[in-house]
Design an enzyme around this catalytic site. Sequence first.
Site, PDB file in Angstrom:
ATOM      1  N   LEU A  15     -12.683 -37.405  14.897  1.00 33.12           N
ATOM      2  CA  LEU A  15     -12.672 -37.084  13.465  1.00 33.12           C
ATOM      3  C   LEU A  15     -11.241 -36.961  12.946  1.00 33.12           C
ATOM      4  CD1 LEU A  15     -13.966 -36.271  10.782  1.00 33.12           C
ATOM      5  CD2 LEU A  15     -14.106 -33.920  11.658  1.00 33.12           C
ATOM      6  N   ASP A  38      -2.876 -24.598  19.495  1.00 35.39           N
ATOM      7  CA  ASP A  38      -4.095 -24.254  20.222  1.00 35.39           C
ATOM      8  C   ASP A  38      -4.829 -23.194  19.399  1.00 35.39           C
ATOM      9  OD1 ASP A  38      -6.012 -23.211  21.892  1.00 35.39           O
ATOM     10  OD2 ASP A  38      -4.711 -23.083  23.650  1.00 35.39           O
ATOM     11  N   ILE A  39      -5.987 -23.561  18.859  1.00 32.43           N
ATOM     12  CA  ILE A  39      -6.672 -22.641  17.929  1.00 32.43           C
ATOM     13  C   ILE A  39      -7.229 -21.406  18.620  1.00 32.43           C
ATOM     14  CG2 ILE A  39      -7.203 -24.499  16.282  1.00 32.43           C
ATOM     15  CD1 ILE A  39     -10.186 -24.250  17.224  1.00 32.43           C
ATOM     16  N   ALA A  62     -12.526 -28.941  18.419  1.00 29.61           N
ATOM     17  CA  ALA A  62     -13.759 -28.391  18.980  1.00 29.61           C
ATOM     18  C   ALA A  62     -13.825 -28.680  20.475  1.00 29.61           C
ATOM     19  CB  ALA A  62     -14.976 -29.017  18.294  1.00 29.61           C
ATOM     20  N   TYR A  63     -14.634 -27.898  21.150  1.00 30.56           N
ATOM     21  CA  TYR A  63     -15.045 -28.205  22.526  1.00 30.56           C
ATOM     22  C   TYR A  63     -16.333 -28.998  22.373  1.00 30.56           C
ATOM     23  CZ  TYR A  63     -16.300 -27.427  27.432  1.00 30.56           C
ATOM     24  OH  TYR A  63     -16.624 -27.586  28.754  1.00 30.56           O
ATOM     25  N   THR A 103     -22.597 -28.715  13.800  1.00 29.77           N
ATOM     26  CA  THR A 103     -23.427 -29.720  14.472  1.00 29.77           C
ATOM     27  C   THR A 103     -24.932 -29.539  14.248  1.00 29.77           C
ATOM     28  OG1 THR A 103     -24.075 -30.487  16.683  1.00 29.77           O
ATOM     29  CG2 THR A 103     -23.290 -28.246  16.541  1.00 29.77           C
ATOM     30  N   TYR A 127     -23.350 -25.376  24.127  1.00 32.35           N
ATOM     31  CA  TYR A 127     -22.543 -25.987  23.063  1.00 32.35           C
ATOM     32  C   TYR A 127     -23.076 -25.580  21.686  1.00 32.35           C
ATOM     33  CZ  TYR A 127     -21.112 -29.723  19.812  1.00 32.35           C
ATOM     34  OH  TYR A 127     -20.658 -30.428  18.728  1.00 32.35           O
ATOM     35  N   LYS A 131     -21.266 -23.219  18.808  1.00 28.26           N
ATOM     36  CA  LYS A 131     -21.006 -23.701  17.449  1.00 28.26           C
ATOM     37  C   LYS A 131     -21.674 -22.788  16.423  1.00 28.26           C
ATOM     38  CE  LYS A 131     -19.256 -27.243  16.404  1.00 28.26           C
ATOM     39  NZ  LYS A 131     -17.845 -27.612  16.101  1.00 28.26           N
TER      40      LYS A 131
END
Length: 294
Positions: A15, A38-39, A62-63, A103, A127, A131
């Site tokens: 993205l 690094d967030i 995101a991971y 997501t 996951y 999220k």
Amino acid sequence: MSTTKVLVTGGQGQLGVTLRQTVPEGLEAVYVDVDALDITRLEAVEEFVGRLKPEVIINAAAYTAVDKAESDEAAAYRVNCTGIANLAIAAAANKARLLHVSTDFVFDGTAGRPYLPDAPVSPLGVYGRSKAAGEQELRKYLPDHSVIVRTAWLYSAVGGNFMKTMLKLMAEREQLRVVCDQVGTPTGANTLAQTLWILAFRPELTGIYHCTDAGVASWYDFAQAIREEGETAGILSPSAALLEPVNTSEYPTPARRPYYSVLDKTSLWRDLGITPIHWRRNLRNIIAEYRSSM
Ligand SMILES: NC(=O)c1ccc[n+]([C@@H]2O[C@H](COP(=O)([O-])OP(=O)(O)OC[C@H]3O[C@@H](n4cnc5c(N)ncnc54)[C@H](OP(=O)(O)O)[C@@H]3O)[C@@H](O)[C@H]2O)c1
């Protein structure tokens, strides 16, 4: 004319790169990935945002390793939950808006009809849970100056994704098994990027929006369309792998996935004045773009 300053995190992901390729006039965008920001590190995020002073932050970081997350829960939560809290805290301190991407995997896929943005979440795996937890952090720290944009089945000519994996495997093999009982909507990263750029100019919009291309497909439908479009574009030969539809039970993965995760986009298309594009048409565009980059 004054320009709006935008910080894009996760700038080297699928993205992030697509945002860079589609940035409109009137915006000054700065792209950083984990090596520069690094967030998961609150102090670093506060320092970076405090120094840059963006009006808008787009979080494309995101991971995203859905199966790996099942055995790597702490890492998934660090990025997808703590990372969002960190960005929201820094955005609040600097009066920035935060546009965050989430997501379809926050839903369990049992609704049997397209999910509205306010439908209750019920993720099946780590996951999706991480999220959903990130969405909650955003609502806690920045409810009035943030937008959550949920998307699904993202692909593009750049980065790793289903389209590129299928093109590669179809060229190598004679036969390929693809799941036919999970249904959703393939979505060009270009559609999501254009939506985020529109949102960057619309500070009055907050809350949750759903953003995918139009239409519905199973992974098998998507793969079959990739095969056809790949052949038309001259990427695949007529002898490319034949596709065999299989059920999820015949293709076990560490993470459970929703059977039906079609998202209802009506509010997005109405509020932003977007003309939807059918996933099949966007696939043709993206395959042509991929062909010209080869
Ligand atoms: N891909 C899909 O099918 C899909 C479907 C639904 C929703 N989404 C959502 O759409 C968004 C964009 O996905 P995508 O496909 O562009 O993902 P992606 O290609 O995996 O990009 C994510 C980027 O974030 C970076 N990142 C990871 N940890 C970070 C950290 N701690 N700090 C800063 N950056 C970090 C990654 O770097 P590394 O590569 O070095 O880790 C990568 O460059 C995500 O929010 C994702 O959850 C994606």
